[in-house]
Design a protein around this motif. Sequence first.
Motif, PDB file in Angstrom:
ATOM      1  N   ASP A  75      84.464  45.952  21.677  1.00 22.53           N
ATOM      2  CA  ASP A  75      83.753  46.323  22.908  1.00 22.53           C
ATOM      3  C   ASP A  75      83.504  45.089  23.776  1.00 22.53           C
ATOM      4  O   ASP A  75      82.715  45.123  24.710  1.00 22.53           O
ATOM      5  CB  ASP A  75      82.426  47.027  22.591  1.00 22.53           C
ATOM      6  N   ASP A  76      84.203  43.984  23.448  1.00 17.53           N
ATOM      7  CA  ASP A  76      84.032  42.730  24.185  1.00 17.53           C
ATOM      8  C   ASP A  76      85.404  42.143  24.495  1.00 17.53           C
ATOM      9  O   ASP A  76      85.952  41.373  23.700  1.00 17.53           O
ATOM     10  CB  ASP A  76      83.200  41.753  23.362  1.00 17.53           C
ATOM     11  N   HIS A  77      85.964  42.523  25.635  1.00 11.67           N
ATOM     12  CA  HIS A  77      87.292  42.056  26.026  1.00 11.67           C
ATOM     13  C   HIS A  77      87.371  42.033  27.547  1.00 11.67           C
ATOM     14  O   HIS A  77      86.803  42.894  28.221  1.00 11.67           O
ATOM     15  CB  HIS A  77      88.367  42.991  25.460  1.00 11.67           C
ATOM     16  N   GLN A  82      86.084  45.446  34.201  1.00 11.43           N
ATOM     17  CA  GLN A  82      86.060  46.307  35.393  1.00 11.43           C
ATOM     18  C   GLN A  82      85.150  47.516  35.186  1.00 11.43           C
ATOM     19  O   GLN A  82      84.720  48.142  36.149  1.00 11.43           O
ATOM     20  CB  GLN A  82      87.466  46.772  35.738  1.00 11.43           C
ATOM     21  N   TYR A  83      84.857  47.838  33.929  1.00  3.23           N
ATOM     22  CA  TYR A  83      83.988  48.973  33.630  1.00  3.23           C
ATOM     23  C   TYR A  83      82.567  48.568  33.294  1.00  3.23           C
ATOM     24  O   TYR A  83      81.642  49.353  33.466  1.00  3.23           O
ATOM     25  CB  TYR A  83      84.548  49.767  32.436  1.00  3.23           C
ATOM     26  N   SER A  84      82.392  47.352  32.778  1.00  2.62           N
ATOM     27  CA  SER A  84      81.089  46.970  32.239  1.00  2.62           C
ATOM     28  C   SER A  84      80.386  45.853  33.004  1.00  2.62           C
ATOM     29  O   SER A  84      79.160  45.739  32.941  1.00  2.62           O
ATOM     30  CB  SER A  84      81.243  46.536  30.774  1.00  2.62           C
ATOM     31  N   ASP A  85      81.133  45.026  33.710  1.00  6.80           N
ATOM     32  CA  ASP A  85      80.532  43.855  34.352  1.00  6.80           C
ATOM     33  C   ASP A  85      80.136  44.171  35.794  1.00  6.80           C
ATOM     34  O   ASP A  85      80.740  45.024  36.452  1.00  6.80           O
ATOM     35  CB  ASP A  85      81.526  42.685  34.322  1.00  6.80           C
ATOM     36  N   PHE A  86      79.140  43.459  36.271  1.00  8.48           N
ATOM     37  CA  PHE A  86      78.707  43.565  37.661  1.00  8.48           C
ATOM     38  C   PHE A  86      79.892  43.245  38.578  1.00  8.48           C
ATOM     39  O   PHE A  86      80.600  42.263  38.362  1.00  8.48           O
ATOM     40  CB  PHE A  86      77.561  42.583  37.905  1.00  8.48           C
ATOM     41  N   THR A 178      78.767  51.541  27.280  1.00  7.53           N
ATOM     42  CA  THR A 178      79.562  50.640  26.448  1.00  7.53           C
ATOM     43  C   THR A 178      80.872  51.318  26.099  1.00  7.53           C
ATOM     44  O   THR A 178      80.886  52.405  25.530  1.00  7.53           O
ATOM     45  CB  THR A 178      78.801  50.288  25.157  1.00  7.53           C
ATOM     46  N   LEU A 179      81.972  50.682  26.460  1.00  2.00           N
ATOM     47  CA  LEU A 179      83.298  51.186  26.151  1.00  2.00           C
ATOM     48  C   LEU A 179      83.955  50.286  25.114  1.00  2.00           C
ATOM     49  O   LEU A 179      83.546  49.154  24.908  1.00  2.00           O
ATOM     50  CB  LEU A 179      84.157  51.239  27.421  1.00  2.00           C
ATOM     51  N   LYS A 180      84.985  50.818  24.485  1.00  2.00           N
ATOM     52  CA  LYS A 180      85.771  50.054  23.520  1.00  2.00           C
ATOM     53  C   LYS A 180      87.214  49.994  23.995  1.00  2.00           C
ATOM     54  O   LYS A 180      87.653  50.842  24.776  1.00  2.00           O
ATOM     55  CB  LYS A 180      85.723  50.731  22.148  1.00  2.00           C
TER      56      LYS A 180
END
Length: 200
Positions: A75-77, A82-86, A178-180
């Motif tokens: 879940d950290d890549h 583009q989905y998780s960061d500001f 949170t995505l994977k």
Amino acid sequence: MLPAEIQYLLDNYDAEDINLSINKADYSGETPLIGLTVHETDAPPQTWTLEIIGHRASELSFTFYITDTTILITDDHPLLWQYSDFQSELYFNGSSTDIYKIVSELNQIDFELFGKYQNPSEQLYVLLRTSNGSLGKGSKKLLTKYAECLNRNGIKTSMVGGYSPSYFDGKNTMQGETLKIFLFGGSYIVGQDFIFSKST
């Protein structure tokens, strides 16, 4: 929770002894299904079905001849940014006599983060030939790395605006989830979760 066999494969795989290949992909239903074959040295092939919960994106390679031997669920890549960061926009002010050097450095940043999935940067040549403007919109983490590169080369930068990305699945709007990402055999799949079931 991953099946023990898949977890063992992820924890202990040897790139020379194990690889995964895709034998089918079905996106016709609400939940996409991917057929996988596990090839392991000195063992018969195993077939698995992967159910993608909350599918967001994927890029699949169906070739059996694999040069990228990565097998990873995380879940950290950078592909998740583009989905998780500001999300922000990067502006620059200034010019350089060596545009090719800067573009090469920016492309190197992309390659180190995204590998074969990097975005093409041909537009950077045009943008950097001007003395100011917007370099583009995207993940703040990525744009920060671009800004550091431009600053090292004497070009001033500023980051403006921004929002937390959201996603509408046809029923609900989700934000800050949170995505994977599942990376394997030159392919990647982004989703909320992955369910593996053994076929043989």
